[in-house]
Design a protein around this motif. Structure first.
Motif, PDB file in Angstrom:
ATOM      1  N   LEU A  19       0.855  -1.185   0.000  1.00  0.00           N
ATOM      2  CA  LEU A  19       0.000   0.000   0.000  1.00  0.00           C
ATOM      3  C   LEU A  19       0.893   1.237   0.000  1.00  0.00           C
ATOM      4  O   LEU A  19       1.906   1.292   0.703  1.00  0.00           O
ATOM      5  N   SER A  20       0.495   2.229  -0.761  1.00  0.00           N
ATOM      6  CA  SER A  20       1.223   3.499  -0.746  1.00  0.00           C
ATOM      7  C   SER A  20       0.846   4.260   0.526  1.00  0.00           C
ATOM      8  O   SER A  20      -0.151   3.945   1.179  1.00  0.00           O
ATOM      9  N   ALA A  22      -0.419   7.158   0.626  1.00  0.00           N
ATOM     10  CA  ALA A  22      -1.731   7.769   0.371  1.00  0.00           C
ATOM     11  C   ALA A  22      -2.851   6.750   0.569  1.00  0.00           C
ATOM     12  O   ALA A  22      -3.902   7.085   1.131  1.00  0.00           O
ATOM     13  N   GLU A  23      -2.642   5.507   0.124  1.00  0.00           N
ATOM     14  CA  GLU A  23      -3.654   4.461   0.322  1.00  0.00           C
ATOM     15  C   GLU A  23      -3.839   4.156   1.804  1.00  0.00           C
ATOM     16  O   GLU A  23      -4.965   3.991   2.277  1.00  0.00           O
ATOM     17  N   ALA A  26      -5.848   6.965   3.342  1.00  0.00           N
ATOM     18  CA  ALA A  26      -7.253   6.906   2.914  1.00  0.00           C
ATOM     19  C   ALA A  26      -8.000   5.787   3.633  1.00  0.00           C
ATOM     20  O   ALA A  26      -9.147   5.966   4.072  1.00  0.00           O
ATOM     21  N   LEU A  27      -7.370   4.634   3.798  1.00  0.00           N
ATOM     22  CA  LEU A  27      -8.011   3.520   4.501  1.00  0.00           C
ATOM     23  C   LEU A  27      -8.129   3.828   5.993  1.00  0.00           C
ATOM     24  O   LEU A  27      -9.150   3.536   6.618  1.00  0.00           O
ATOM     25  N   SER A  96      -1.485  -4.408   4.950  1.00  0.00           N
ATOM     26  CA  SER A  96      -2.220  -4.717   3.724  1.00  0.00           C
ATOM     27  C   SER A  96      -3.671  -4.302   3.942  1.00  0.00           C
ATOM     28  O   SER A  96      -4.069  -3.928   5.053  1.00  0.00           O
ATOM     29  N   GLU A  97      -4.460  -4.375   2.894  1.00  0.00           N
ATOM     30  CA  GLU A  97      -5.870  -4.033   3.031  1.00  0.00           C
ATOM     31  C   GLU A  97      -6.555  -4.924   4.062  1.00  0.00           C
ATOM     32  O   GLU A  97      -7.491  -4.507   4.738  1.00  0.00           O
TER      33      GLU A  97
END
Length: 111
Positions: A19-20, A22-23, A26-27, A96-97
Protein backbone atom coordinates in the motif's frame (compact mmCIF):
# COMPACT_ATOMS: atom_id res chain seq x y z
CA UNK A 1 -13.02 -0.53 -1.26
CA UNK A 2 -15.88 1.73 -0.20
CA UNK A 3 -17.15 -0.18 2.86
CA UNK A 4 -14.33 -2.08 4.52
CA UNK A 5 -16.75 -4.15 6.61
CA UNK A 6 -18.17 -5.69 3.42
CA UNK A 7 -14.75 -7.03 2.43
CA UNK A 8 -13.11 -10.34 3.20
CA UNK A 9 -9.47 -10.97 3.89
CA UNK A 10 -7.43 -12.38 1.02
CA UNK A 11 -4.60 -14.84 1.53
CA UNK A 12 -1.25 -13.09 2.06
CA UNK A 13 1.12 -15.16 -0.06
CA UNK A 14 3.61 -12.40 -0.72
CA UNK A 15 1.97 -11.35 -3.99
CA UNK A 16 -0.11 -8.53 -2.52
CA UNK A 17 1.27 -5.17 -3.70
CA UNK A 18 2.40 -2.77 -0.95
CA UNK A 19 0.00 0.00 0.00
CA UNK A 20 1.22 3.50 -0.75
CA UNK A 21 1.29 6.11 2.01
CA UNK A 22 -1.73 7.77 0.37
CA UNK A 23 -3.65 4.46 0.32
CA UNK A 24 -2.81 3.84 3.98
CA UNK A 25 -4.06 7.32 4.97
CA UNK A 26 -7.25 6.91 2.91
CA UNK A 27 -8.01 3.52 4.50
CA UNK A 28 -7.10 4.74 7.99
CA UNK A 29 -9.58 7.61 7.58
CA UNK A 30 -12.37 5.01 7.35
CA UNK A 31 -11.54 3.60 10.81
CA UNK A 32 -12.34 4.73 14.34
CA UNK A 33 -9.98 7.61 15.20
CA UNK A 34 -8.41 5.61 18.05
CA UNK A 35 -6.48 3.47 15.53
CA UNK A 36 -2.87 4.66 15.30
CA UNK A 37 0.11 3.52 13.32
CA UNK A 38 2.43 1.28 15.29
CA UNK A 39 5.89 2.51 16.17
CA UNK A 40 7.28 0.12 13.56
CA UNK A 41 5.24 1.80 10.81
CA UNK A 42 3.98 -1.64 9.75
CA UNK A 43 0.97 -2.08 12.00
CA UNK A 44 -2.33 -0.60 13.18
CA UNK A 45 -2.90 -0.42 16.92
CA UNK A 46 -5.98 0.39 18.98
CA UNK A 47 -6.03 0.42 22.76
CA UNK A 48 -9.39 0.07 24.47
CA UNK A 49 -9.77 1.28 28.06
CA UNK A 50 -12.15 -0.26 30.60
CA UNK A 51 -12.93 0.14 34.29
CA UNK A 52 -12.48 -3.54 35.06
CA UNK A 53 -10.88 -6.78 33.93
CA UNK A 54 -13.84 -8.71 32.50
CA UNK A 55 -14.62 -6.22 29.71
CA UNK A 56 -10.98 -6.29 28.64
CA UNK A 57 -11.22 -10.09 28.39
CA UNK A 58 -14.47 -9.82 26.40
CA UNK A 59 -12.83 -7.39 23.96
CA UNK A 60 -9.81 -9.69 23.58
CA UNK A 61 -12.12 -12.63 22.89
CA UNK A 62 -14.06 -10.58 20.35
CA UNK A 63 -10.84 -9.67 18.52
CA UNK A 64 -9.69 -13.30 18.62
CA UNK A 65 -13.04 -14.54 17.27
CA UNK A 66 -13.01 -11.99 14.44
CA UNK A 67 -9.40 -12.81 13.59
CA UNK A 68 -10.14 -16.51 13.41
CA UNK A 69 -13.24 -15.95 11.29
CA UNK A 70 -11.32 -13.76 8.83
CA UNK A 71 -8.17 -15.89 8.82
CA UNK A 72 -6.14 -12.76 9.57
CA UNK A 73 -4.84 -12.87 13.10
CA UNK A 74 -4.38 -9.89 15.37
CA UNK A 75 -1.87 -9.64 18.16
CA UNK A 76 -3.89 -9.08 21.34
CA UNK A 77 -2.63 -7.92 24.74
CA UNK A 78 -4.93 -7.32 27.66
CA UNK A 79 -5.00 -6.90 31.40
CA UNK A 80 -6.91 -5.03 34.04
CA UNK A 81 -8.54 -2.06 32.33
CA UNK A 82 -7.13 -2.38 28.84
CA UNK A 83 -7.09 -4.40 25.64
CA UNK A 84 -4.62 -3.60 22.87
CA UNK A 85 -5.26 -4.97 19.39
CA UNK A 86 -2.55 -4.86 16.72
CA UNK A 87 -3.11 -5.73 13.09
CA UNK A 88 -0.28 -6.30 10.65
CA UNK A 89 0.24 -8.66 7.75
CA UNK A 90 2.91 -10.87 9.30
CA UNK A 91 3.61 -12.77 6.07
CA UNK A 92 4.24 -9.52 4.20
CA UNK A 93 5.97 -7.67 7.08
CA UNK A 94 3.83 -4.61 6.37
CA UNK A 95 0.25 -3.37 6.26
CA UNK A 96 -2.22 -4.72 3.72
CA UNK A 97 -5.87 -4.03 3.03
CA UNK A 98 -6.63 -7.07 5.24
CA UNK A 99 -5.50 -5.13 8.31
CA UNK A 100 -7.93 -2.32 7.56
CA UNK A 101 -10.79 -4.74 6.82
CA UNK A 102 -10.31 -6.45 10.19
CA UNK A 103 -9.93 -3.14 12.02
CA UNK A 104 -13.18 -1.85 10.46
CA UNK A 105 -15.02 -5.06 11.36
CA UNK A 106 -13.77 -4.82 14.94
CA UNK A 107 -14.92 -1.18 15.05
CA UNK A 108 -18.39 -2.34 13.95
CA UNK A 109 -18.49 -5.03 16.64
CA UNK A 110 -17.45 -2.54 19.31
CA UNK A 111 -19.95 0.12 18.23
Amino acid sequence: MEDLTAGSCAACDGWVPPLSDAEIEALKAKLHPDWVMGADGKSLVRTLKFKAYAKAVYAANMAAFLSDKEGHHADVRFGWGYCEITYTSHELDRLSENDFICAAKLDALLA
